[in-house]
Design a protein around this motif. Structure first.
Motif, PDB file in Angstrom:
ATOM      1  N   GLU A  87       0.807  -1.211   0.000  1.00 23.05           N
ATOM      2  CA  GLU A  87       0.000   0.000   0.000  1.00 23.05           C
ATOM      3  C   GLU A  87       0.845   1.268   0.000  1.00 23.05           C
ATOM      4  O   GLU A  87       0.379   2.339  -0.381  1.00 23.05           O
ATOM      5  CB  GLU A  87      -0.949   0.014   1.203  1.00 23.05           C
ATOM      6  N   TRP A  88       2.078   1.170   0.484  1.00 22.69           N
ATOM      7  CA  TRP A  88       2.972   2.329   0.462  1.00 22.69           C
ATOM      8  C   TRP A  88       3.281   2.740  -0.969  1.00 22.69           C
ATOM      9  O   TRP A  88       3.392   3.918  -1.279  1.00 22.69           O
ATOM     10  CB  TRP A  88       4.244   2.000   1.220  1.00 22.69           C
ATOM     11  N   HIS A  89       3.434   1.781  -1.860  1.00 20.17           N
ATOM     12  CA  HIS A  89       3.741   2.079  -3.260  1.00 20.17           C
ATOM     13  C   HIS A  89       2.527   2.597  -4.020  1.00 20.17           C
ATOM     14  O   HIS A  89       2.683   3.139  -5.117  1.00 20.17           O
ATOM     15  CB  HIS A  89       4.283   0.820  -3.955  1.00 20.17           C
ATOM     16  N   ASP A  90       1.319   2.418  -3.471  1.00 21.76           N
ATOM     17  CA  ASP A  90       0.113   2.896  -4.144  1.00 21.76           C
ATOM     18  C   ASP A  90      -0.113   4.389  -3.970  1.00 21.76           C
ATOM     19  O   ASP A  90      -0.942   4.974  -4.681  1.00 21.76           O
ATOM     20  CB  ASP A  90      -1.116   2.137  -3.625  1.00 21.76           C
ATOM     21  N   LYS A  91       0.593   5.015  -3.050  1.00 15.59           N
ATOM     22  CA  LYS A  91       0.424   6.447  -2.822  1.00 15.59           C
ATOM     23  C   LYS A  91       1.035   7.252  -3.981  1.00 15.59           C
ATOM     24  O   LYS A  91       2.075   6.874  -4.531  1.00 15.59           O
ATOM     25  CB  LYS A  91       1.088   6.861  -1.505  1.00 15.59           C
ATOM     26  N   PRO A  92       0.391   8.353  -4.365  1.00 16.46           N
ATOM     27  CA  PRO A  92       0.905   9.153  -5.498  1.00 16.46           C
ATOM     28  C   PRO A  92       2.313   9.694  -5.262  1.00 16.46           C
ATOM     29  O   PRO A  92       3.111   9.785  -6.205  1.00 16.46           O
ATOM     30  CB  PRO A  92      -0.116  10.299  -5.622  1.00 16.46           C
ATOM     31  N   GLU A  93       2.605  10.062  -4.009  1.00 17.31           N
ATOM     32  CA  GLU A  93       3.933  10.610  -3.734  1.00 17.31           C
ATOM     33  C   GLU A  93       5.029   9.552  -3.764  1.00 17.31           C
ATOM     34  O   GLU A  93       6.210   9.889  -3.714  1.00 17.31           O
ATOM     35  CB  GLU A  93       3.952  11.326  -2.373  1.00 17.31           C
ATOM     36  N   ASN A  94       4.640   8.279  -3.837  1.00 14.98           N
ATOM     37  CA  ASN A  94       5.622   7.195  -3.897  1.00 14.98           C
ATOM     38  C   ASN A  94       5.560   6.463  -5.235  1.00 14.98           C
ATOM     39  O   ASN A  94       5.817   5.259  -5.315  1.00 14.98           O
ATOM     40  CB  ASN A  94       5.375   6.199  -2.763  1.00 14.98           C
ATOM     41  N   ALA A  95       5.193   7.197  -6.281  1.00 15.47           N
ATOM     42  CA  ALA A  95       5.143   6.590  -7.610  1.00 15.47           C
ATOM     43  C   ALA A  95       6.532   6.155  -8.056  1.00 15.47           C
ATOM     44  O   ALA A  95       7.554   6.669  -7.584  1.00 15.47           O
ATOM     45  CB  ALA A  95       4.547   7.582  -8.616  1.00 15.47           C
ATOM     46  N   ARG A  96       6.539   5.206  -8.964  1.00 14.37           N
ATOM     47  CA  ARG A  96       7.816   4.630  -9.383  1.00 14.37           C
ATOM     48  C   ARG A  96       8.741   5.675 -10.013  1.00 14.37           C
ATOM     49  O   ARG A  96       9.948   5.701  -9.750  1.00 14.37           O
ATOM     50  CB  ARG A  96       7.546   3.494 -10.378  1.00 14.37           C
ATOM     51  N   GLY A  97       8.177   6.555 -10.830  1.00 14.46           N
ATOM     52  CA  GLY A  97       9.005   7.582 -11.456  1.00 14.46           C
ATOM     53  C   GLY A  97       9.588   8.557 -10.458  1.00 14.46           C
ATOM     54  O   GLY A  97      10.748   8.971 -10.567  1.00 14.46           O
ATOM     55  N   LEU A  98       8.768   8.931  -9.451  1.00 18.62           N
ATOM     56  CA  LEU A  98       9.263   9.847  -8.426  1.00 18.62           C
ATOM     57  C   LEU A  98      10.381   9.220  -7.610  1.00 18.62           C
ATOM     58  O   LEU A  98      11.374   9.869  -7.279  1.00 18.62           O
ATOM     59  CB  LEU A  98       8.110  10.268  -7.507  1.00 18.62           C
ATOM     60  N   LEU A  99      10.222   7.956  -7.285  1.00 16.41           N
ATOM     61  CA  LEU A  99      11.240   7.284  -6.468  1.00 16.41           C
ATOM     62  C   LEU A  99      12.557   7.159  -7.219  1.00 16.41           C
ATOM     63  O   LEU A  99      13.632   7.393  -6.656  1.00 16.41           O
ATOM     64  CB  LEU A  99      10.738   5.907  -6.045  1.00 16.41           C
ATOM     65  N   THR A 100      12.497   6.806  -8.489  1.00 19.80           N
ATOM     66  CA  THR A 100      13.731   6.676  -9.258  1.00 19.80           C
ATOM     67  C   THR A 100      14.402   8.034  -9.472  1.00 19.80           C
ATOM     68  O   THR A 100      15.631   8.135  -9.460  1.00 19.80           O
ATOM     69  CB  THR A 100      13.440   6.029 -10.616  1.00 19.80           C
TER      70      THR A 100
ATOM     71  N   ALA B   4       9.606  20.015 -10.616  1.00 24.90           N
ATOM     72  CA  ALA B   4       9.192  19.760 -11.982  1.00 24.90           C
ATOM     73  C   ALA B   4       9.894  18.520 -12.547  1.00 24.90           C
ATOM     74  O   ALA B   4       9.308  17.748 -13.302  1.00 24.90           O
ATOM     75  CB  ALA B   4       9.499  20.973 -12.862  1.00 24.90           C
ATOM     76  N   TYR B   5      11.153  18.332 -12.158  1.00 26.16           N
ATOM     77  CA  TYR B   5      11.895  17.157 -12.618  1.00 26.16           C
ATOM     78  C   TYR B   5      11.301  15.882 -12.057  1.00 26.16           C
ATOM     79  O   TYR B   5      11.233  14.856 -12.733  1.00 26.16           O
ATOM     80  CB  TYR B   5      13.367  17.302 -12.204  1.00 26.16           C
ATOM     81  N   GLU B   6      10.853  15.937 -10.800  1.00 29.60           N
ATOM     82  CA  GLU B   6      10.220  14.762 -10.199  1.00 29.60           C
ATOM     83  C   GLU B   6       8.897  14.445 -10.883  1.00 29.60           C
ATOM     84  O   GLU B   6       8.582  13.284 -11.149  1.00 29.60           O
ATOM     85  CB  GLU B   6      10.003  15.001  -8.704  1.00 29.60           C
TER      86      GLU B   6
END
Length: 217
Positions: free
Chosen positions: A126-139, A211-213
């Motif tokens: 469920e932590w990965h389902d949050k918008p602030e923890n999207a895959r693109g943001l994390l990378t 913006a980059y994130e």
């Protein structure tokens, strides 16, 4: 009780962020303690680089004085050879500063990315389902944030060492040759520092990190 403390929220229902009392620089330096020798040699090379500029100024002033007074070609050639030696000293100091600090910085970056990646993998689904923890943001954060910490210990530390050594040497030389001029330099230093800070802030421009994130989503 432990679950209540770990899930403690504020009035708006957002999870509270624990306060960090320790300095970010000391924390990053602690992670980089295995490369402490590289950091020390890199800072020493930066100090030598900073001391070269006052020495260059002294030799240049002496050379101008000789050319205006005696115009002795033998002395002029001697000072010209000294400038060649200064050039080689600058080349070696910059090379070793970049080499040692780059090694320490790259190892710190690898260590930070490894730590963050392991923490991300340990999170629940469920932590990965949050918008602030999207895959693109994390990378994106894994790439940009670790480089910022690397610059704190590597590039900025070398630059700070060089600047401090130049300022100390310049003020010492000014006080030795003419203490009145040295006092004037000390009095005008805060104004010059303020101008440099404003110039750096204006040249930095807008913060494009957010913006980059978002572009990495």
């Amino acid at each position: 009780d432990k679950e209540k403390m770990s899930k403690k929220t504020d009035v708006e229902g957002k999870q509270e962020v624990p306060e960090v009392n320790r300095s970010m620089f000391l924390w990053a330096l602690g992670l980089n303690k295995s490369e402490l020798v590289h950091i020390i040699f890199g800072c020493l090379s930066a100090v030598v680089e900073g001391l070269i500029w006052p020495v260059y100024a002294i030799l240049l002033s002496e050379l101008i004085g000789i050319m205006n007074s005696t115009n002795d070609k033998q002395m002029i050639n001697k000072y010209a050879g000294s400038f060649i030696g200064i050039a080689f000293a600058m080349l070696l100091s910059q090379f070793f500063k970049a080499l040692f600090l780059a090694i320490a910085g790259e190892r710190l970056t690898f260590r930070l990315r490894d730590m963050v990646f392991k923490l991300v993998l340990k999170q629940k689904a469920e932590w990965h389902d949050k918008p602030e923890n999207a895959r693109g943001l994390l990378t994106t954060r894994l790439t940009t944030d670790t480089n910022l910490v690397r610059g704190l210990v590597g590039d900025h530390l070398g630059y700070l060492s060089a600047v401090i050594s130049t300022i100390v040497a310049a003020i010492t030389i000014a006080l030795f040759y003419c203490w009145r001029l040295g006092l004037v330099m000390l009095a005008s230093s805060p104004i010059l520092a303020l101008g440099a800070m404003l110039q750096t802030k204006m040249m930095k421009g807008f913060d494009t990190g957010k913006a980059y994130e978002k572009s990495g989503k």
